[in-house]
Scaffold this motif. Structure first.
Motif, PDB file in Angstrom:
ATOM      1  N   ARG A   1       3.652   7.062  -8.187  1.00 29.85           N
ATOM      2  CA  ARG A   1       4.438   6.419  -7.146  1.00 29.85           C
ATOM      3  C   ARG A   1       5.513   5.582  -7.841  1.00 29.85           C
ATOM      4  O   ARG A   1       5.196   4.719  -8.656  1.00 29.85           O
ATOM      5  N   ALA A   2       6.770   5.838  -7.534  1.00 32.38           N
ATOM      6  CA  ALA A   2       7.879   5.149  -8.185  1.00 32.38           C
ATOM      7  C   ALA A   2       7.940   3.686  -7.749  1.00 32.38           C
ATOM      8  O   ALA A   2       7.465   3.314  -6.675  1.00 32.38           O
ATOM      9  N   ALA A   3       8.564   2.886  -8.595  1.00 38.39           N
ATOM     10  CA  ALA A   3       8.796   1.489  -8.245  1.00 38.39           C
ATOM     11  C   ALA A   3       9.784   1.443  -7.077  1.00 38.39           C
ATOM     12  O   ALA A   3      10.646   2.307  -6.944  1.00 38.39           O
ATOM     13  N   ARG A   4       9.631   0.448  -6.223  1.00 39.67           N
ATOM     14  CA  ARG A   4      10.506   0.354  -5.067  1.00 39.67           C
ATOM     15  C   ARG A   4      10.642  -1.103  -4.654  1.00 39.67           C
ATOM     16  O   ARG A   4       9.899  -1.955  -5.133  1.00 39.67           O
ATOM     17  N   THR A   5      11.574  -1.364  -3.776  1.00 35.55           N
ATOM     18  CA  THR A   5      11.735  -2.726  -3.294  1.00 35.55           C
ATOM     19  C   THR A   5      11.077  -2.846  -1.935  1.00 35.55           C
ATOM     20  O   THR A   5      11.072  -1.903  -1.143  1.00 35.55           O
ATOM     21  N   GLY A   6      10.502  -3.999  -1.695  1.00 38.64           N
ATOM     22  CA  GLY A   6       9.856  -4.278  -0.426  1.00 38.64           C
ATOM     23  C   GLY A   6      10.372  -5.597   0.114  1.00 38.64           C
ATOM     24  O   GLY A   6      11.244  -6.236  -0.483  1.00 38.64           O
ATOM     25  N   ARG A   7       9.820  -6.013   1.246  1.00 45.08           N
ATOM     26  CA  ARG A   7      10.266  -7.245   1.871  1.00 45.08           C
ATOM     27  C   ARG A   7       9.057  -8.022   2.355  1.00 45.08           C
ATOM     28  O   ARG A   7       8.173  -7.468   2.994  1.00 45.08           O
ATOM     29  N   ASN A   8       9.016  -9.298   2.054  1.00 45.68           N
ATOM     30  CA  ASN A   8       7.971 -10.177   2.553  1.00 45.68           C
ATOM     31  C   ASN A   8       8.287 -10.455   4.026  1.00 45.68           C
ATOM     32  O   ASN A   8       9.325 -11.048   4.335  1.00 45.68           O
ATOM     33  N   PRO A   9       7.417 -10.038   4.940  1.00 44.90           N
ATOM     34  CA  PRO A   9       7.727 -10.201   6.359  1.00 44.90           C
ATOM     35  C   PRO A   9       7.806 -11.662   6.822  1.00 44.90           C
ATOM     36  O   PRO A   9       8.482 -11.956   7.794  1.00 44.90           O
ATOM     37  N   ARG A  10       7.160 -12.562   6.136  1.00 41.27           N
ATOM     38  CA  ARG A  10       7.207 -13.980   6.534  1.00 41.27           C
ATOM     39  C   ARG A  10       8.526 -14.647   6.150  1.00 41.27           C
ATOM     40  O   ARG A  10       9.079 -15.441   6.900  1.00 41.27           O
ATOM     41  N   THR A  11       8.992 -14.334   4.926  1.00 39.06           N
ATOM     42  CA  THR A  11      10.166 -15.042   4.411  1.00 39.06           C
ATOM     43  C   THR A  11      11.416 -14.179   4.352  1.00 39.06           C
ATOM     44  O   THR A  11      12.490 -14.686   4.024  1.00 39.06           O
ATOM     45  N   ASN A  12      11.279 -12.881   4.631  1.00 40.67           N
ATOM     46  CA  ASN A  12      12.379 -11.915   4.489  1.00 40.67           C
ATOM     47  C   ASN A  12      12.880 -11.815   3.054  1.00 40.67           C
ATOM     48  O   ASN A  12      13.944 -11.280   2.810  1.00 40.67           O
ATOM     49  N   GLU A  13      12.130 -12.337   2.119  1.00 40.50           N
ATOM     50  CA  GLU A  13      12.488 -12.279   0.705  1.00 40.50           C
ATOM     51  C   GLU A  13      12.216 -10.869   0.176  1.00 40.50           C
ATOM     52  O   GLU A  13      11.166 -10.285   0.450  1.00 40.50           O
ATOM     53  N   THR A  14      13.168 -10.291  -0.550  1.00 45.28           N
ATOM     54  CA  THR A  14      12.937  -8.965  -1.139  1.00 45.28           C
ATOM     55  C   THR A  14      12.162  -9.147  -2.432  1.00 45.28           C
ATOM     56  O   THR A  14      12.325 -10.130  -3.151  1.00 45.28           O
ATOM     57  N   LEU A  15      11.311  -8.171  -2.697  1.00 44.14           N
ATOM     58  CA  LEU A  15      10.526  -8.205  -3.921  1.00 44.14           C
ATOM     59  C   LEU A  15      10.394  -6.793  -4.460  1.00 44.14           C
ATOM     60  O   LEU A  15      10.593  -5.815  -3.738  1.00 44.14           O
ATOM     61  N   THR A  16      10.066  -6.693  -5.727  1.00 43.79           N
ATOM     62  CA  THR A  16       9.920  -5.398  -6.376  1.00 43.79           C
ATOM     63  C   THR A  16       8.446  -5.021  -6.409  1.00 43.79           C
ATOM     64  O   THR A  16       7.609  -5.803  -6.864  1.00 43.79           O
ATOM     65  N   ILE A  17       8.159  -3.829  -5.925  1.00 43.28           N
ATOM     66  CA  ILE A  17       6.796  -3.286  -5.979  1.00 43.28           C
ATOM     67  C   ILE A  17       6.769  -2.347  -7.167  1.00 43.28           C
ATOM     68  O   ILE A  17       7.561  -1.395  -7.231  1.00 43.28           O
ATOM     69  N   LYS A  18       5.886  -2.624  -8.121  1.00 43.26           N
ATOM     70  CA  LYS A  18       5.891  -1.850  -9.362  1.00 43.26           C
ATOM     71  C   LYS A  18       5.374  -0.430  -9.153  1.00 43.26           C
ATOM     72  O   LYS A  18       4.677  -0.129  -8.176  1.00 43.26           O
ATOM     73  N   ALA A  19       5.703   0.432 -10.087  1.00 39.35           N
ATOM     74  CA  ALA A  19       5.248   1.824 -10.066  1.00 39.35           C
ATOM     75  C   ALA A  19       3.730   1.851 -10.218  1.00 39.35           C
ATOM     76  O   ALA A  19       3.131   0.944 -10.802  1.00 39.35           O
ATOM     77  N   ALA A  20       3.112   2.896  -9.674  1.00 38.63           N
ATOM     78  CA  ALA A  20       1.648   2.984  -9.743  1.00 38.63           C
ATOM     79  C   ALA A  20       1.208   4.439  -9.796  1.00 38.63           C
ATOM     80  O   ALA A  20       1.915   5.336  -9.345  1.00 38.63           O
ATOM     81  N   LYS A  21       0.032   4.627 -10.350  1.00 38.56           N
ATOM     82  CA  LYS A  21      -0.625   5.931 -10.305  1.00 38.56           C
ATOM     83  C   LYS A  21      -1.567   5.907  -9.113  1.00 38.56           C
ATOM     84  O   LYS A  21      -2.267   4.921  -8.890  1.00 38.56           O
ATOM     85  N   VAL A  22      -1.573   6.981  -8.337  1.00 36.25           N
ATOM     86  CA  VAL A  22      -2.418   7.036  -7.145  1.00 36.25           C
ATOM     87  C   VAL A  22      -3.229   8.327  -7.141  1.00 36.25           C
ATOM     88  O   VAL A  22      -2.740   9.376  -7.551  1.00 36.25           O
ATOM     89  N   PRO A  23      -4.507   8.253  -6.712  1.00 35.45           N
ATOM     90  CA  PRO A  23      -5.303   9.474  -6.621  1.00 35.45           C
ATOM     91  C   PRO A  23      -4.835  10.313  -5.431  1.00 35.45           C
ATOM     92  O   PRO A  23      -4.445   9.774  -4.398  1.00 35.45           O
ATOM     93  N   LYS A  24      -4.864  11.630  -5.622  1.00 26.19           N
ATOM     94  CA  LYS A  24      -4.481  12.553  -4.553  1.00 26.19           C
ATOM     95  C   LYS A  24      -5.575  13.601  -4.389  1.00 26.19           C
ATOM     96  O   LYS A  24      -6.303  13.910  -5.335  1.00 26.19           O
ATOM     97  N   PHE A  25      -5.657  14.155  -3.183  1.00 27.40           N
ATOM     98  CA  PHE A  25      -6.584  15.247  -2.919  1.00 27.40           C
ATOM     99  C   PHE A  25      -5.851  16.310  -2.119  1.00 27.40           C
ATOM    100  O   PHE A  25      -5.200  16.006  -1.122  1.00 27.40           O
ATOM    101  N   LYS A  26      -5.955  17.544  -2.581  1.00 24.94           N
ATOM    102  CA  LYS A  26      -5.358  18.665  -1.859  1.00 24.94           C
ATOM    103  C   LYS A  26      -6.501  19.601  -1.466  1.00 24.94           C
ATOM    104  O   LYS A  26      -7.216  20.125  -2.317  1.00 24.94           O
ATOM    105  N   ALA A  27      -6.684  19.787  -0.168  1.00 26.45           N
ATOM    106  CA  ALA A  27      -7.779  20.624   0.329  1.00 26.45           C
ATOM    107  C   ALA A  27      -7.558  22.085  -0.050  1.00 26.45           C
ATOM    108  O   ALA A  27      -6.434  22.585  -0.032  1.00 26.45           O
ATOM    109  N   GLY A  28      -8.658  22.767  -0.370  1.00 27.71           N
ATOM    110  CA  GLY A  28      -8.613  24.186  -0.695  1.00 27.71           C
ATOM    111  C   GLY A  28      -8.635  25.037   0.563  1.00 27.71           C
ATOM    112  O   GLY A  28      -8.889  24.560   1.673  1.00 27.71           O
TER     113      GLY A  28
END
Length: 90
Positions: free
Chosen positions: A55-82
């Motif tokens: 998952r690539a890094a992206r920008t997000g927003r704090n809903p309380r303060t409307n402050e933008t913040l950076t969400i770091k990149a992450a590895k995420v588990p995936k499952f693809k059904a057969g």
């Protein structure tokens, strides 16, 4: 279905004790987790494939303060059904 119900179903279907079913399920989950930690994949033909996605890094927003913040990149588990699993559901 939760883990306890799954263990009961495994024990009943395989005609083994709940303790044995618990150990088997825990061992399977540990093996999948270990493989994914090493960026591997686990393929169970007919059931599906567990893999690791990026998952690539992206920008997000704090809903309380409307402050933008950076969400770091992450590895995420995936499952693809057969195909067999998809066919069983449909």
């Amino acid at each position: 279905m939760n883990k306890t119900e799954l263990i009961e179903e495994i024990a009943k279907s395989a005609d083994i004790t709940k303790a044995s079913a618990t150990r088997a399920l825990d061992a399977m989950m540990a093996a999948v987790t270990s493989s994914l930690k090493d960026n591997g994949t686990v393929t169970l033909v007919g059931f599906g494939t567990f893999s690791v996605g990026e998952r690539a890094a992206r920008t997000g927003r704090n809903p309380r303060t409307n402050e933008t913040l950076t969400i770091k990149a992450a590895k995420v588990p995936k499952f693809k059904a057969g195909k067999a699993l998809k066919d069983a559901v449909n």
